[in-house]
Design a protein around this motif. Structure first.
Motif, PDB file in Angstrom:
ATOM      1  N   ALA A  74       0.833  -1.208   0.000  1.00  7.10           N
ATOM      2  CA  ALA A  74       0.000   0.000   0.000  1.00  7.10           C
ATOM      3  C   ALA A  74       0.866   1.255   0.000  1.00  7.10           C
ATOM      4  CB  ALA A  74      -0.932  -0.004   1.209  1.00  7.10           C
ATOM      5  N   CYS A  75       2.089   1.147   0.523  1.00  6.00           N
ATOM      6  CA  CYS A  75       3.006   2.282   0.500  1.00  6.00           C
ATOM      7  C   CYS A  75       3.511   2.487  -0.930  1.00  6.00           C
ATOM      8  CB  CYS A  75       4.188   2.043   1.420  1.00  6.00           C
ATOM      9  SG  CYS A  75       3.814   2.200   3.176  1.00  6.00           S
ATOM     10  N   LYS A  76       3.465   3.719  -1.387  1.00  5.49           N
ATOM     11  CA  LYS A  76       3.960   4.059  -2.714  1.00  5.49           C
ATOM     12  C   LYS A  76       5.287   4.780  -2.555  1.00  5.49           C
ATOM     13  CE  LYS A  76      -0.610   4.436  -4.851  1.00  5.49           C
ATOM     14  NZ  LYS A  76      -1.557   5.316  -5.587  1.00  5.49           N
ATOM     15  N   LEU A  77       6.315   4.161  -3.082  1.00  9.60           N
ATOM     16  CA  LEU A  77       7.646   4.733  -2.970  1.00  9.60           C
ATOM     17  C   LEU A  77       7.791   5.918  -3.907  1.00  9.60           C
ATOM     18  CD1 LEU A  77       9.704   1.419  -2.866  1.00  9.60           C
ATOM     19  CD2 LEU A  77       9.226   2.946  -0.953  1.00  9.60           C
ATOM     20  N   ALA A  78       8.515   6.927  -3.431  1.00 10.07           N
ATOM     21  CA  ALA A  78       8.737   8.117  -4.255  1.00 10.07           C
ATOM     22  C   ALA A  78       9.535   7.772  -5.506  1.00 10.07           C
ATOM     23  CB  ALA A  78       9.455   9.190  -3.441  1.00 10.07           C
ATOM     24  N   SER A  79      10.450   6.804  -5.387  1.00 12.34           N
ATOM     25  CA  SER A  79      11.226   6.325  -6.530  1.00 12.34           C
ATOM     26  C   SER A  79      11.069   4.818  -6.621  1.00 12.34           C
ATOM     27  CB  SER A  79      12.710   6.695  -6.380  1.00 12.34           C
ATOM     28  OG  SER A  79      13.246   6.104  -5.214  1.00 12.34           O
ATOM     29  N   ASP A  80      10.866   4.333  -7.832  1.00 12.71           N
ATOM     30  CA  ASP A  80      10.661   2.899  -8.041  1.00 12.71           C
ATOM     31  C   ASP A  80      12.013   2.193  -7.953  1.00 12.71           C
ATOM     32  OD1 ASP A  80       9.527   0.503  -8.527  1.00 12.71           O
ATOM     33  OD2 ASP A  80       9.191   0.812 -10.669  1.00 12.71           O
ATOM     34  N   ASN A  81      12.472   2.020  -6.711  1.00  6.51           N
ATOM     35  CA  ASN A  81      13.791   1.453  -6.456  1.00  6.51           C
ATOM     36  C   ASN A  81      13.627   0.066  -5.847  1.00  6.51           C
ATOM     37  OD1 ASN A  81      16.417   0.857  -5.479  1.00  6.51           O
ATOM     38  ND2 ASN A  81      16.897   3.042  -5.437  1.00  6.51           N
ATOM     39  N   ILE A  82      14.307  -0.917  -6.427  1.00  3.95           N
ATOM     40  CA  ILE A  82      14.184  -2.290  -5.945  1.00  3.95           C
ATOM     41  C   ILE A  82      14.748  -2.422  -4.536  1.00  3.95           C
ATOM     42  CG2 ILE A  82      14.876  -4.690  -6.350  1.00  3.95           C
ATOM     43  CD1 ILE A  82      14.906  -4.109  -9.307  1.00  3.95           C
ATOM     44  N   SER A  83      15.852  -1.749  -4.244  1.00  5.90           N
ATOM     45  CA  SER A  83      16.450  -1.838  -2.916  1.00  5.90           C
ATOM     46  C   SER A  83      15.506  -1.278  -1.856  1.00  5.90           C
ATOM     47  CB  SER A  83      17.777  -1.092  -2.888  1.00  5.90           C
ATOM     48  OG  SER A  83      17.590   0.284  -3.165  1.00  5.90           O
ATOM     49  N   TYR A 139       1.667   8.043   3.335  1.00  5.61           N
ATOM     50  CA  TYR A 139       2.380   6.818   2.971  1.00  5.61           C
ATOM     51  C   TYR A 139       2.420   6.577   1.471  1.00  5.61           C
ATOM     52  CZ  TYR A 139      -2.320   4.703   2.889  1.00  5.61           C
ATOM     53  OH  TYR A 139      -3.641   4.418   2.637  1.00  5.61           O
ATOM     54  N   ASN A 140       1.769   7.458   0.683  1.00  6.75           N
ATOM     55  CA  ASN A 140       1.883   7.315  -0.768  1.00  6.75           C
ATOM     56  C   ASN A 140       3.054   8.137  -1.323  1.00  6.75           C
ATOM     57  OD1 ASN A 140       0.819   9.843  -0.415  1.00  6.75           O
ATOM     58  ND2 ASN A 140      -1.073   9.462  -1.569  1.00  6.75           N
ATOM     59  N   THR A 141       3.837   8.755  -0.427  1.00  4.41           N
ATOM     60  CA  THR A 141       5.109   9.378  -0.805  1.00  4.41           C
ATOM     61  C   THR A 141       6.167   8.882   0.184  1.00  4.41           C
ATOM     62  OG1 THR A 141       4.585  11.322   0.537  1.00  4.41           O
ATOM     63  CG2 THR A 141       4.041  11.430  -1.806  1.00  4.41           C
ATOM     64  N   THR A 142       6.513   7.634   0.063  1.00  7.53           N
ATOM     65  CA  THR A 142       7.367   6.953   1.042  1.00  7.53           C
ATOM     66  C   THR A 142       8.792   6.817   0.525  1.00  7.53           C
ATOM     67  OG1 THR A 142       5.474   5.693   1.845  1.00  7.53           O
ATOM     68  CG2 THR A 142       7.640   4.847   2.393  1.00  7.53           C
ATOM     69  N   GLN A 143       9.725   6.952   1.463  1.00  8.50           N
ATOM     70  CA  GLN A 143      11.120   6.606   1.222  1.00  8.50           C
ATOM     71  C   GLN A 143      11.547   5.607   2.294  1.00  8.50           C
ATOM     72  OE1 GLN A 143      12.490  10.986   0.844  1.00  8.50           O
ATOM     73  NE2 GLN A 143      14.028   9.840  -0.310  1.00  8.50           N
ATOM     74  N   ALA A 144      12.300   4.607   1.890  1.00  6.88           N
ATOM     75  CA  ALA A 144      12.754   3.575   2.829  1.00  6.88           C
ATOM     76  C   ALA A 144      14.251   3.380   2.666  1.00  6.88           C
ATOM     77  CB  ALA A 144      12.010   2.268   2.591  1.00  6.88           C
ATOM     78  N   ILE A 145      14.977   3.648   3.736  1.00  5.60           N
ATOM     79  CA  ILE A 145      16.437   3.493   3.742  1.00  5.60           C
ATOM     80  C   ILE A 145      16.782   2.528   4.871  1.00  5.60           C
ATOM     81  CG2 ILE A 145      18.657   4.683   3.911  1.00  5.60           C
ATOM     82  CD1 ILE A 145      17.153   7.263   3.165  1.00  5.60           C
ATOM     83  N   GLY A 146      17.608   1.551   4.571  1.00  6.76           N
ATOM     84  CA  GLY A 146      17.882   0.529   5.583  1.00  6.76           C
ATOM     85  C   GLY A 146      19.334   0.153   5.694  1.00  6.76           C
ATOM     86  N   GLY A 147      19.716  -0.261   6.896  1.00  7.04           N
ATOM     87  CA  GLY A 147      21.042  -0.805   7.153  1.00  7.04           C
ATOM     88  C   GLY A 147      20.914  -2.229   7.654  1.00  7.04           C
ATOM     89  N   SER A 148      21.982  -2.748   8.241  1.00  9.46           N
ATOM     90  CA  SER A 148      21.962  -4.136   8.704  1.00  9.46           C
ATOM     91  C   SER A 148      21.008  -4.341   9.871  1.00  9.46           C
ATOM     92  CB  SER A 148      23.374  -4.570   9.112  1.00  9.46           C
ATOM     93  OG  SER A 148      23.859  -3.743  10.168  1.00  9.46           O
ATOM     94  N   ASP A 149      20.846  -3.341  10.737  1.00 10.01           N
ATOM     95  CA  ASP A 149      19.982  -3.483  11.914  1.00 10.01           C
ATOM     96  C   ASP A 149      19.113  -2.252  12.154  1.00 10.01           C
ATOM     97  OD1 ASP A 149      22.012  -1.787  12.586  1.00 10.01           O
ATOM     98  OD2 ASP A 149      22.501  -2.748  14.496  1.00 10.01           O
ATOM     99  N   TRP A 150      18.763  -1.538  11.099  1.00 10.55           N
ATOM    100  CA  TRP A 150      17.894  -0.376  11.243  1.00 10.55           C
ATOM    101  C   TRP A 150      17.220  -0.068   9.905  1.00 10.55           C
ATOM    102  CZ3 TRP A 150      18.983   3.683   7.976  1.00 10.55           C
ATOM    103  CH2 TRP A 150      20.266   3.721   7.436  1.00 10.55           C
TER     104      TRP A 150
END
Length: 277
Positions: free
Chosen positions: A36-45, A106-117
């Motif tokens: 349901a979250c729409k990412l601002a950029s269509d990024n696989i990561s 949530y329709n303008t979402t960015q998701a950045i992740g590390g090993s434990d965050w």
């Protein structure tokens, strides 16, 4: 009057089906809840990072903050309508007048992740009135690894609005969902040895019980396939003897001067010619 009766087994299956239907409808088994979250950029990561938060979907997190006479409740929902506001991922509720302010969508979402965050960013909120040049509000949710907590308590860290632009609300949440998977330290060889050891243990224990309780064997005969293993031991010993020994056991003794063949009888020497005539 009872029109029909349901068998007990059928009734149990009916109850199970009803529970599963309710769970599916509520989203407990929804494997694609974060879609349901729409990412601002269509990024696989970013999609993969968002999928790590799947256990947090369909849950509502709240945090209360008091500023003087004002009291606010912040509501966060992962890829869901927080507080019932459409497309709102994070909202602020004024407890005095119950006014709802959308902080992030949530329709303008960015998701950045590390090993434990994982850092989740919801943009596109309502505009500021007199701060940040009237730009739209933005929420940053920092989700950190905590193996002891499945879903922790939402905390409001700060509202950074004393700048010309790029203002944000910062939230923090602990969860085991973002923890790295525990890798097994056993190698393939170790696993094979463990399996072999377990099979041997089952063979010995099971064979011993069978020989003792079923066959009625006593002593060494309780060992499973005792005759076979004795024969294997003898054959192994013979093979080692044949391979490892360089000389035949019937060879001559160690002393080379001693002959094994019987000595020929020497002819009897006559000394008659030495006698005086």
């Amino acid at each position: 009057m009872q029109l029909f009766s349901v068998p007990r087994r059928g009734y149990i299956w009916l109850q199970t089906f009803t529970v599963l239907l309710v769970l599916c409808k509520s989203g407990v088994f929804a494997g694609n809840a974060t879609k349901a979250c729409k990412l601002a950029s269509d990024n696989i990561s970013e999609k993969k990072v968002l999928e790590r938060l799947e256990p947090l979907a369909n849950n509502v997190f709240k945090a209360n903050v008091t500023e003087g006479k004002d009291s606010y409740t912040y509501v966060f929902q992962l890829c869901g309508d927080a507080g019932g506001v459409q497309n709102a991922g994070v909202i602020q509720v004024n407890n005095n007048d119950k006014k709802k302010t959308v902080i992030g969508l949530y329709n303008t979402t960015q998701a950045i992740g590390g090993s434990d965050w994982v850092m989740l960013i919801y943009g596109g909120g309502e505009k500021y009135d007199s701060h940040c040049n009237g730009e739209k509000r933005r929420a940053i949710i920092m989700i950190s690894c905590n193996k002891n907590i499945v879903m922790g308590q939402l905390e409001v860290i700060l509202e950074d609005r004393d700048r010309a632009n790029d203002c944000f609300y910062l939230f923090e949440l602990d969860s085991s969902a973002v923890c790295p998977a525990v890798q097994s330290h056993l190698s393939a060889g170790s696993i094979i040895l463990i399996i072999i050891f377990c099979l041997v243990a089952v063979y010995l224990i099971g064979g011993f019980l069978f020989q003792r309780l079923i066959v009625g064997a006593k002593g060494m005969e309780q060992f499973p396939n005792y005759a076979f293993w004795v024969e294997v031991g003898n054959l192994t010993a013979d093979g080692c003897d044949f391979v490892c020994r360089s000389k035949n056991r019937e060879d001559s003794p160690a002393y080379r001067g001693v002959s094994t063949e019987p000595a020929e009888e020497e002819p009897e020497e006559r000394d008659d010619h030495l006698l005086p005539m």
